[in-house]
Design a protein around this motif. Structure first.
Motif, mmCIF file in Angstrom:
data_model
loop_
_atom_site.group_PDB
_atom_site.id
_atom_site.type_symbol
_atom_site.label_atom_id
_atom_site.label_comp_id
_atom_site.label_asym_id
_atom_site.label_seq_id
_atom_site.Cartn_x
_atom_site.Cartn_y
_atom_site.Cartn_z
ATOM 1 N N GLU A 184 -29.217 9.195 104.791
ATOM 2 C CA GLU A 184 -29.048 7.828 105.311
ATOM 3 C C GLU A 184 -28.199 6.940 104.393
ATOM 4 N N LEU A 185 -28.066 7.305 103.121
ATOM 5 C CA LEU A 185 -27.323 6.462 102.182
ATOM 6 C C LEU A 185 -25.832 6.418 102.516
ATOM 7 N N GLY A 186 -25.290 7.517 103.033
ATOM 8 C CA GLY A 186 -23.870 7.564 103.358
ATOM 9 C C GLY A 186 -23.483 6.623 104.482
ATOM 10 N N LYS A 187 -24.414 6.388 105.437
ATOM 11 C CA LYS A 187 -24.118 5.467 106.538
ATOM 12 C C LYS A 187 -24.269 4.016 106.114
ATOM 13 N N ILE A 188 -25.162 3.747 105.162
ATOM 14 C CA ILE A 188 -25.398 2.362 104.739
ATOM 15 C C ILE A 188 -24.294 1.893 103.794
ATOM 16 N N ILE A 189 -23.922 2.724 102.802
ATOM 17 C CA ILE A 189 -22.890 2.361 101.813
ATOM 18 C C ILE A 189 -21.604 3.077 102.212
ATOM 19 N N THR A 190 -20.628 2.307 102.662
ATOM 20 C CA THR A 190 -19.351 2.888 103.096
ATOM 21 C C THR A 190 -18.336 2.989 101.954
ATOM 22 N N CYS A 196 -20.933 6.216 94.560
ATOM 23 C CA CYS A 196 -21.059 7.058 93.368
ATOM 24 C C CYS A 196 -21.791 6.321 92.241
ATOM 25 N N LYS A 197 -21.525 5.032 92.076
ATOM 26 C CA LYS A 197 -22.233 4.264 91.044
ATOM 27 C C LYS A 197 -23.719 4.173 91.336
ATOM 28 N N CYS A 198 -24.071 3.985 92.602
ATOM 29 C CA CYS A 198 -25.475 3.885 92.995
ATOM 30 C C CYS A 198 -26.208 5.212 92.764
ATOM 31 N N VAL A 199 -25.546 6.320 93.129
ATOM 32 C CA VAL A 199 -26.164 7.637 92.926
ATOM 33 C C VAL A 199 -26.323 7.938 91.444
ATOM 34 N N ARG A 200 -25.320 7.582 90.640
ATOM 35 C CA ARG A 200 -25.404 7.837 89.197
ATOM 36 C C ARG A 200 -26.522 7.026 88.547
ATOM 37 N N LYS A 201 -26.732 5.804 89.003
ATOM 38 C CA LYS A 201 -27.753 4.952 88.384
ATOM 39 C C LYS A 201 -29.168 5.345 88.804
ATOM 40 N N VAL A 202 -29.361 5.714 90.075
ATOM 41 C CA VAL A 202 -30.717 5.949 90.609
ATOM 42 C C VAL A 202 -31.109 7.414 90.492
ATOM 43 N N GLY A 203 -30.223 8.304 90.941
ATOM 44 C CA GLY A 203 -30.566 9.724 90.915
ATOM 45 C C GLY A 203 -31.385 10.112 92.133
ATOM 46 N N ASP A 204 -32.660 10.437 91.920
ATOM 47 C CA ASP A 204 -33.538 10.838 93.019
ATOM 48 C C ASP A 204 -33.815 9.647 93.929
ATOM 49 N N ARG A 205 -33.985 9.911 95.233
ATOM 50 C CA ARG A 205 -34.199 8.823 96.196
ATOM 51 C C ARG A 205 -35.539 8.132 95.993
ATOM 52 N N SER A 206 -36.507 8.815 95.389
ATOM 53 C CA SER A 206 -37.821 8.189 95.138
ATOM 54 C C SER A 206 -37.715 7.079 94.088
ATOM 55 N N ASN A 207 -36.622 7.063 93.299
ATOM 56 C CA ASN A 207 -36.453 6.023 92.278
ATOM 57 C C ASN A 207 -35.860 4.730 92.829
ATOM 58 N N GLU A 219 -27.525 -7.937 98.245
ATOM 59 C CA GLU A 219 -28.968 -7.966 98.496
ATOM 60 C C GLU A 219 -29.317 -7.326 99.836
ATOM 61 N N GLU A 220 -28.547 -7.622 100.871
ATOM 62 C CA GLU A 220 -28.869 -7.081 102.195
ATOM 63 C C GLU A 220 -28.788 -5.559 102.210
ATOM 64 N N ILE A 221 -27.727 -5.043 101.612
ATOM 65 C CA ILE A 221 -27.568 -3.575 101.595
ATOM 66 C C ILE A 221 -28.627 -2.937 100.707
ATOM 67 N N GLU A 222 -29.004 -3.610 99.625
ATOM 68 C CA GLU A 222 -30.031 -3.073 98.736
ATOM 69 C C GLU A 222 -31.361 -2.936 99.463
ATOM 70 N N GLU A 223 -31.699 -3.921 100.264
ATOM 71 C CA GLU A 223 -32.965 -3.850 101.022
ATOM 72 C C GLU A 223 -32.919 -2.713 102.045
ATOM 73 N N ASP A 224 -31.759 -2.555 102.717
ATOM 74 C CA ASP A 224 -31.641 -1.466 103.694
ATOM 75 C C ASP A 224 -31.757 -0.104 103.026
ATOM 76 N N VAL A 225 -31.183 0.027 101.829
ATOM 77 C CA VAL A 225 -31.245 1.312 101.115
ATOM 78 C C VAL A 225 -32.674 1.626 100.725
ATOM 79 N N LYS A 226 -33.414 0.637 100.220
ATOM 80 C CA LYS A 226 -34.805 0.870 99.808
ATOM 81 C C LYS A 226 -35.693 1.211 101.007
ATOM 82 N N ALA A 227 -35.447 0.547 102.132
ATOM 83 C CA ALA A 227 -36.233 0.850 103.335
ATOM 84 C C ALA A 227 -35.921 2.253 103.848
ATOM 85 N N ALA A 228 -34.653 2.653 103.789
ATOM 86 C CA ALA A 228 -34.284 3.995 104.263
ATOM 87 C C ALA A 228 -34.783 5.077 103.326
ATOM 88 N N ALA A 229 -34.898 4.788 102.019
ATOM 89 C CA ALA A 229 -35.365 5.803 101.063
ATOM 90 C C ALA A 229 -36.821 6.172 101.319
#
Length: 517
Positions: A184-190, A196-207, A219-229
């Motif tokens: 789901e992250l690929g559809k939210i972050i275009t 790549c920066k987000c994946v490098r900083k967080v790593g596993d989706r549970s984090n 902020e809006e995209i951050e909330e969508d990413v956390k809800a999708a994780a």
């Protein structure tokens, strides 16, 4: 300039062993002797003299020296290392020159012992002068200018294209790899760099729930990413897989940063080398044109029509081979002026832009001015032409040649229309004269057809009348044959011959009567 006089000509005849006579300065002084020496005032004069010698020309200083000194000994020969230069000296000064393998060996020996033959010059100063002149001469040969190095532009634009290809491959691989874990992250972050920066900083989706990515994402995209994780459908992966994905993200981020740095470098070099070309078509299109032509000087030799089609050579020759329409633009299609026009006017604008671009290229390559005023003026002309072409279309729609399109107030006018029955006829309207002519032609055609019909009927009747006559003749012939057969079959009677003759006469009469009938 310095001139040397040969003292022992007999030893020069032995070409193979001539190098032995120049092993030491003492031996060299026994063979040649310094006759005249003249010093250059500065490096520019030395460069002018050396370039003239390289091109096989006779410089002014050398001409003066030869007139003063060598004219006294005109009967002697002048040894010359360049045969072309020897021919020029012979034509202009009427001096006999010699060029042979012996002369080349002699020149080689003189160069090896030049410090011993010319006294009063320290070796350090001699080496410094030779090095400076060599650098100046090499720059002249290569047409080298430190401010105008178009080879750097060619390498930079080629590297920029390669980096774009590699970045696309790396980003596609990173998205596909991490998509198994968090699709789901690929559809939210275009944006690829943000991904790549987000994946490098967080790593596993549970984090994602515990980590703060507000410095990377809004902020809006951050909330969508956390809800999708929390409700992700991705599979679980190990820490080793995550580490490899993070390492790939590091590579993507580093290459992206280097690409921006390389783009800034290319922009600065283009503004330094071809400022007018950069103003006209942009730094990327200008750099690609220079790279395609090989150099800025080669690009300046091309006409405007070639500049317009640079990069579309394959399409051009395919069109010429198949006899179809040739292309209207090549690399120049990516210029901003061509991109902002509609499809109808792209050909006109690209042709005009190519003509102005050819002028700016020649100005940059051959002119001494480094300002971009000419490019700005030509770009303004192209923009005004583009504006006129666009406004012409609006004026045509309005219906007037001068005023622009106007939006008048709509007024409903009720009109009573009467039905026109003439519109039902599908036949075309014909004049009266035309109608009379057509009627006369029809009458003549009918009369001709009637005559033909009567002639055919007469022929048929004659044929029918002839057929019964023929039938009657056939019947008479058959009757005659039958009577003759009967006569032959009859037995001879017992009466005398007179009666037989009378009977024959009667039969003949009957046959004649039948024939007459």
């Amino acid at each position: 300039f310095f001139l040397l006089q040969v003292l022992n000509e007999k030893k020069l005849q032995e070409v193979d062993s001539l190098w032995k006579e120049f092993e030491t300065p003492e031996k060299a002084n026994k063979i040649v002797k310094l006759k005249h020496f003249e010093k250059f005032q500065d490096t520019t004069e030395a460069l002018a003299a050396s370039t003239a010698l390289v091109e096989g020309k006779l410089s002014k200083n050398l001409k003066k020296i030869l007139k003063k000194i060598v004219a006294k000994d005109a009967h002697e020969q002048l040894a010359v290392a360049d045969a072309k230069l020897g021919g020029v000296i012979k034509d202009k000064l009427n001096l006999s020159c010699i060029h042979s393998p012996m002369v080349t060996e002699l020149m080689r020996g003189i160069r090896s012992q030049i410090e011993g033959l010319i006294t009063g010059l320290p070796s350090r100063e001699m080496a410094a002068m030779c090095l400076g002149l060599a650098h100046s001469l090499s720059r002249y040969k290569l047409k080298f200018s430190p401010d105008k190095v178009d080879t750097m532009i060619i390498q930079a634009i080629s590297l920029l294209d390669d980096l774009d290809k590699e970045l696309n491959n790396y980003i596609m691989r990173c998205r596909e790899w991490y998509g198994w874990h968090f699709p789901e992250l690929g559809k939210i972050i275009t944006d690829n760099l943000m991904y790549c920066k987000c994946v490098r900083k967080v790593g596993d989706r549970s984090n994602f729930a515990s980590s703060d990515v507000s410095d990377i994402l809004p902020e809006e995209i951050e909330e969508d990413v956390k809800a999708a994780a929390e409700i992700s459908m991705g599979t679980e992966v190990s820490e080793e897989d995550i580490n490899n994905i993070i390492h790939l993200c590091d590579q993507v981020i580093e290459i992206s940063e280097y690409r921006t740095q390389l783009y800034d470098y290319l922009k600065n070099r283009m503004m330094a080398i071809a400022p007018n070309l950069t103003v006209m078509v942009g730094e990327l299109v200008g750099a690609r044109l220079i790279a395609h032509a090989g150099s800025l000087l080669n690009l300046a030799k091309h006409p405007a029509s070639t500049v317009q089609l640079l990069g579309a050579e394959k399409a051009l020759f395919r069109a010429l081979k198949t006899k179809r329409d040739t292309p209207k633009f090549g690399l120049i299609y990516h210029a901003s002026l061509v991109g902002q026009t509609n499809t109808k006017n792209k050909g006109k604008i690209s042709r005009m832009l190519a003509a102005k671009t050819a002028l700016t290229i020649r100005y940059d390559a051959l002119g001494e001015d480094t300002s971009a005023e000419m490019g700005a003026e030509n770009r303004l002309k192209v923009e005004t032409r583009l504006r006129l072409l666009e406004e012409r279309g609006i004026r045509r729609i309005s219906g007037t040649g001068k005023a622009l399109a106007r939006t008048d107030k709509y007024q409903n006018k009720s009109e009573v229309k009467i039905f026109d029955p003439s519109g039902d006829s599908t036949l075309p309207a014909v004049s009266k004269k035309r109608k009379i002519q057509e009627v006369e032609e029809q009458d003549t055609e009918i009369a001709v057809k009637a005559k033909k019909f009567k002639a055919e009927m007469k022929e048929e009747t004659t044929v029918e009348n002839d057929e019964p006559v023929k039938k009657k003749k056939k019947k008479k012939d058959k009757e005659k044959q039958a009577e003759e057969e009967e006569v032959q079959n009859e037995e001879p009677p017992t009466s005398p011959t007179v009666e037989n003759t009378e009977k024959k006469k009667k039969k003949k009469k009957k046959i004649k009567e039948q024939d007459e009938d």
